[in-house]
Design a protein around this motif. Sequence first.
Motif, PDB file in Angstrom:
ATOM      1  N   PHE A 349       0.846  -1.191   0.000  1.00 35.31           N
ATOM      2  CA  PHE A 349       0.000   0.000   0.000  1.00 35.31           C
ATOM      3  C   PHE A 349       0.881   1.241   0.000  1.00 35.31           C
ATOM      4  CE2 PHE A 349       0.510  -0.964   4.544  1.00 35.31           C
ATOM      5  CZ  PHE A 349       0.875   0.262   5.067  1.00 35.31           C
ATOM      6  N   PHE A 350       0.252   2.385  -0.213  1.00 34.36           N
ATOM      7  CA  PHE A 350       0.982   3.651  -0.212  1.00 34.36           C
ATOM      8  C   PHE A 350       0.164   4.687   0.550  1.00 34.36           C
ATOM      9  CE2 PHE A 350      -1.895   3.902  -3.765  1.00 34.36           C
ATOM     10  CZ  PHE A 350      -2.271   5.233  -3.854  1.00 34.36           C
ATOM     11  N   SER A 351       0.840   5.735   0.978  1.00 32.83           N
ATOM     12  CA  SER A 351       0.171   6.816   1.677  1.00 32.83           C
ATOM     13  C   SER A 351       0.867   8.130   1.364  1.00 32.83           C
ATOM     14  CB  SER A 351       0.180   6.570   3.195  1.00 32.83           C
ATOM     15  OG  SER A 351      -0.515   7.598   3.886  1.00 32.83           O
ATOM     16  N   ASP A 352       0.073   9.206   1.333  1.00 34.55           N
ATOM     17  CA  ASP A 352       0.602  10.560   1.144  1.00 34.55           C
ATOM     18  C   ASP A 352       0.097  11.427   2.284  1.00 34.55           C
ATOM     19  OD1 ASP A 352       1.824  10.019  -1.411  1.00 34.55           O
ATOM     20  OD2 ASP A 352      -0.181  10.040  -2.273  1.00 34.55           O
ATOM     21  N   GLN A 353       1.007  12.085   2.981  1.00 37.96           N
ATOM     22  CA  GLN A 353       0.655  12.984   4.075  1.00 37.96           C
ATOM     23  C   GLN A 353       1.593  14.180   4.020  1.00 37.96           C
ATOM     24  OE1 GLN A 353       0.521  10.687   7.809  1.00 37.96           O
ATOM     25  NE2 GLN A 353       0.136   8.862   6.578  1.00 37.96           N
ATOM     26  N   TYR A 354       1.040  15.360   3.746  1.00 41.22           N
ATOM     27  CA  TYR A 354       1.833  16.569   3.582  1.00 41.22           C
ATOM     28  C   TYR A 354       2.887  16.334   2.485  1.00 41.22           C
ATOM     29  CZ  TYR A 354      -0.302  17.073   8.199  1.00 41.22           C
ATOM     30  OH  TYR A 354      -1.183  17.078   9.241  1.00 41.22           O
ATOM     31  N   ASP A 355       4.170  16.525   2.818  1.00 42.53           N
ATOM     32  CA  ASP A 355       5.234  16.300   1.839  1.00 42.53           C
ATOM     33  C   ASP A 355       5.873  14.926   1.998  1.00 42.53           C
ATOM     34  OD1 ASP A 355       6.423  16.800   4.260  1.00 42.53           O
ATOM     35  OD2 ASP A 355       7.886  18.238   3.511  1.00 42.53           O
ATOM     36  N   LEU A 356       5.220  14.049   2.745  1.00 44.58           N
ATOM     37  CA  LEU A 356       5.739  12.701   2.958  1.00 44.58           C
ATOM     38  C   LEU A 356       4.943  11.706   2.114  1.00 44.58           C
ATOM     39  CD1 LEU A 356       6.792  11.021   6.270  1.00 44.58           C
ATOM     40  CD2 LEU A 356       5.147   9.868   4.791  1.00 44.58           C
ATOM     41  N   GLY A 357       5.677  10.938   1.331  1.00 48.44           N
ATOM     42  CA  GLY A 357       5.073   9.847   0.584  1.00 48.44           C
ATOM     43  C   GLY A 357       5.758   8.550   0.970  1.00 48.44           C
ATOM     44  N   LEU A 358       4.986   7.484   1.042  1.00 49.47           N
ATOM     45  CA  LEU A 358       5.583   6.209   1.438  1.00 49.47           C
ATOM     46  C   LEU A 358       4.920   5.056   0.710  1.00 49.47           C
ATOM     47  CD1 LEU A 358       3.631   4.355   3.538  1.00 49.47           C
ATOM     48  CD2 LEU A 358       4.053   6.332   4.995  1.00 49.47           C
ATOM     49  N   GLU A 359       5.661   3.951   0.648  1.00 47.47           N
ATOM     50  CA  GLU A 359       5.148   2.687   0.162  1.00 47.47           C
ATOM     51  C   GLU A 359       5.527   1.613   1.186  1.00 47.47           C
ATOM     52  OE1 GLU A 359       5.562   2.596  -4.567  1.00 47.47           O
ATOM     53  OE2 GLU A 359       7.424   3.169  -3.547  1.00 47.47           O
ATOM     54  N   TYR A 360       4.604   0.697   1.420  1.00 49.76           N
ATOM     55  CA  TYR A 360       4.837  -0.364   2.398  1.00 49.76           C
ATOM     56  C   TYR A 360       4.562  -1.698   1.723  1.00 49.76           C
ATOM     57  CZ  TYR A 360       4.266  -3.101   6.759  1.00 49.76           C
ATOM     58  OH  TYR A 360       4.365  -4.026   7.764  1.00 49.76           O
ATOM     59  N   SER A 361       5.484  -2.614   1.853  1.00 54.43           N
ATOM     60  CA  SER A 361       5.330  -3.960   1.292  1.00 54.43           C
ATOM     61  C   SER A 361       5.530  -4.985   2.395  1.00 54.43           C
ATOM     62  CB  SER A 361       6.361  -4.214   0.182  1.00 54.43           C
ATOM     63  OG  SER A 361       6.159  -3.349  -0.919  1.00 54.43           O
ATOM     64  N   GLY A 362       4.720  -6.042   2.371  1.00 54.74           N
ATOM     65  CA  GLY A 362       4.905  -7.125   3.311  1.00 54.74           C
ATOM     66  C   GLY A 362       3.824  -7.209   4.354  1.00 54.74           C
ATOM     67  N   TRP A 363       4.144  -7.906   5.419  1.00 55.30           N
ATOM     68  CA  TRP A 363       3.165  -8.185   6.484  1.00 55.30           C
ATOM     69  C   TRP A 363       3.941  -8.440   7.765  1.00 55.30           C
ATOM     70  CZ3 TRP A 363       1.315 -12.855   9.056  1.00 55.30           C
ATOM     71  CH2 TRP A 363       0.049 -12.707   9.649  1.00 55.30           C
ATOM     72  N   ALA A 364       3.847  -7.507   8.708  1.00 52.52           N
ATOM     73  CA  ALA A 364       4.585  -7.631   9.967  1.00 52.52           C
ATOM     74  C   ALA A 364       3.695  -7.180  11.117  1.00 52.52           C
ATOM     75  CB  ALA A 364       5.856  -6.800   9.925  1.00 52.52           C
ATOM     76  N   PRO A 365       2.714  -7.996  11.479  1.00 55.53           N
ATOM     77  CA  PRO A 365       1.812  -7.616  12.577  1.00 55.53           C
ATOM     78  C   PRO A 365       2.548  -7.590  13.909  1.00 55.53           C
ATOM     79  CG  PRO A 365       1.450  -9.898  11.943  1.00 55.53           C
ATOM     80  CD  PRO A 365       2.396  -9.326  10.936  1.00 55.53           C
ATOM     81  N   PRO A 366       1.956  -6.954  14.915  1.00 54.84           N
ATOM     82  CA  PRO A 366       2.609  -6.888  16.232  1.00 54.84           C
ATOM     83  C   PRO A 366       2.993  -8.265  16.741  1.00 54.84           C
ATOM     84  CG  PRO A 366       0.684  -5.463  16.166  1.00 54.84           C
ATOM     85  CD  PRO A 366       0.663  -6.256  14.893  1.00 54.84           C
ATOM     86  N   GLY A 367       4.210  -8.366  17.249  1.00 58.79           N
ATOM     87  CA  GLY A 367       4.693  -9.618  17.796  1.00 58.79           C
ATOM     88  C   GLY A 367       5.342 -10.545  16.791  1.00 58.79           C
ATOM     89  N   SER A 368       5.286 -10.195  15.495  1.00 59.11           N
ATOM     90  CA  SER A 368       5.844 -11.092  14.477  1.00 59.11           C
ATOM     91  C   SER A 368       7.309 -10.817  14.197  1.00 59.11           C
ATOM     92  CB  SER A 368       5.052 -10.965  13.172  1.00 59.11           C
ATOM     93  OG  SER A 368       5.213  -9.674  12.588  1.00 59.11           O
ATOM     94  N   TYR A 369       7.815  -9.630  14.562  1.00 59.09           N
ATOM     95  CA  TYR A 369       9.192  -9.277  14.235  1.00 59.09           C
ATOM     96  C   TYR A 369      10.011  -9.096  15.514  1.00 59.09           C
ATOM     97  CZ  TYR A 369       7.480  -4.537  15.237  1.00 59.09           C
ATOM     98  OH  TYR A 369       6.919  -3.429  15.840  1.00 59.09           O
ATOM     99  N   ASP A 370      11.324  -9.203  15.363  1.00 62.59           N
ATOM    100  CA  ASP A 370      12.199  -9.024  16.518  1.00 62.59           C
ATOM    101  C   ASP A 370      13.224  -7.909  16.320  1.00 62.59           C
ATOM    102  OD1 ASP A 370      14.090 -10.178  14.788  1.00 62.59           O
ATOM    103  OD2 ASP A 370      13.871 -12.167  15.677  1.00 62.59           O
ATOM    104  N   GLN A 371      13.183  -7.236  15.174  1.00 58.49           N
ATOM    105  CA  GLN A 371      14.155  -6.181  14.908  1.00 58.49           C
ATOM    106  C   GLN A 371      13.623  -5.256  13.829  1.00 58.49           C
ATOM    107  OE1 GLN A 371      17.954  -7.680  13.579  1.00 58.49           O
ATOM    108  NE2 GLN A 371      19.022  -5.751  13.868  1.00 58.49           N
TER     109      GLN A 371
END
Length: 442
Positions: A349-371
């Motif tokens: 997914f992607f998001s635009d907020q003010y002058d910040l644009g981002l793209e996010y790929s993957g799936w990392a729900p709470p508790g699934s990652y360690d770093q």
Amino acid sequence: MVDAHQTFVIVGGGLAGAKAAETLRSEGFTGRVILIGDERDHPYERPPLSKGYLTGKEARDSVFVHERAWYAQAEVELHLGQTVTSVDRDLRCVHLGDGTSVRYDKLLLATGAEPRRLDIPGTDLAGVHHLRRLAHADRLRQTLAALGRDNGHLVIAGAGWIGLEVASAARGYGAEVTVVESAPTPLHHVIGPELGQLFTELHQEHGVRFHFGARLTEITGQDGMVLSARTDDGEEHPAHDVLAAIGAAPRTVLAEAAGLDLADRAQGGGIAVDSALRTSDPDIYAAGDVAAFPLAFPSAFPSSGPGTGTGPSAPRVRVEHWANALNGGPAAARAMLGQDITYDRVPYFFSDQYDLGLEYSGWAPPGSYDQVVVRGDAGKREFIAFWLKDRKVLAGMNVNVWDVTEDIQRLIRSGERLDPDALADPGVPLGSLGTTPGSRHG
């Protein structure tokens, strides 16, 4: 083989349904294609509702997937403003709210999701909003413009993607904004506390006020209009309008009543489908926000529960984002045509907020990652963040850094253990990482 005597019915007038109809025709299907939607507008895309259209930068017509004339030209029968009341699997037909029925040979459920409602006093006041449909965006756009002109106050319940994007749009109009969030940071359950503070600072720099660790308990009003919003810690915030942005729930009523298998509600719910987006009924498929499909890269989640379609450890995911509808609709259509399909897209997914644009790929729900590893300068908001488990990349988010999505998704798919220091070093090209045989597939 499918032929001209078959009828394929699509329930849901969003992006997934429209792209499925388009794909059926582009793949040569000559039978009847019937698309049923409960909105009067023909199918449209949802991202502009909280982005370009809401901010006033894009015209209303820009949101539609196709021009209305396309459906007649493609011989796609539109039934708009129609509610499907039930699915009869034995007779293979859907019943509509006007008392008519439509027979199907194959059925696609692309019913999407609906906004969760605030269960507190005052939600019947005129200034309480949700944002899911084009009609919601029409109204909210006018509201934000009026708040900006009159120095009005908007209170937003929820600091998720929709809440933050609306906050950005509202500040663009000049409205005063307060965001109430039960978690300690924005996006806490999506990107975790490590990066949530970045979005706190971004919005505070633009004049947004946050009230963390609290929930709305009442919306007060007079003569049907909003006056304030109260929280469970005794605070009261002035408000002329309130937006409920507390998430969405999959629209599974039809599927549940028809006896189709559903996914675990604790993991997001939805209609359970296999890797071809086929439900527990071989003639019924599901795509878009409502479908819970096996994750395409289960090797990164050895502790996940059992799933189907992509391996013994594949968890199911339900993705409420544009790319899933864009790609899932066509995949389901091809599967309906009998093609050998494996829906293995990495969530994006992607998001635009003010002058910040981002793209996010993957799936990392709470508790699934360690770093969490950051490459670049988070202070300047030009970086890539990686969520790792046992040195495997579960997800990546690029912020104001572009043309890296393909590499991020390749690393996610590979399930390969990487050196976190190399991952964090901008001097090491992303394309050089994860180069063992088999890590570049997909």
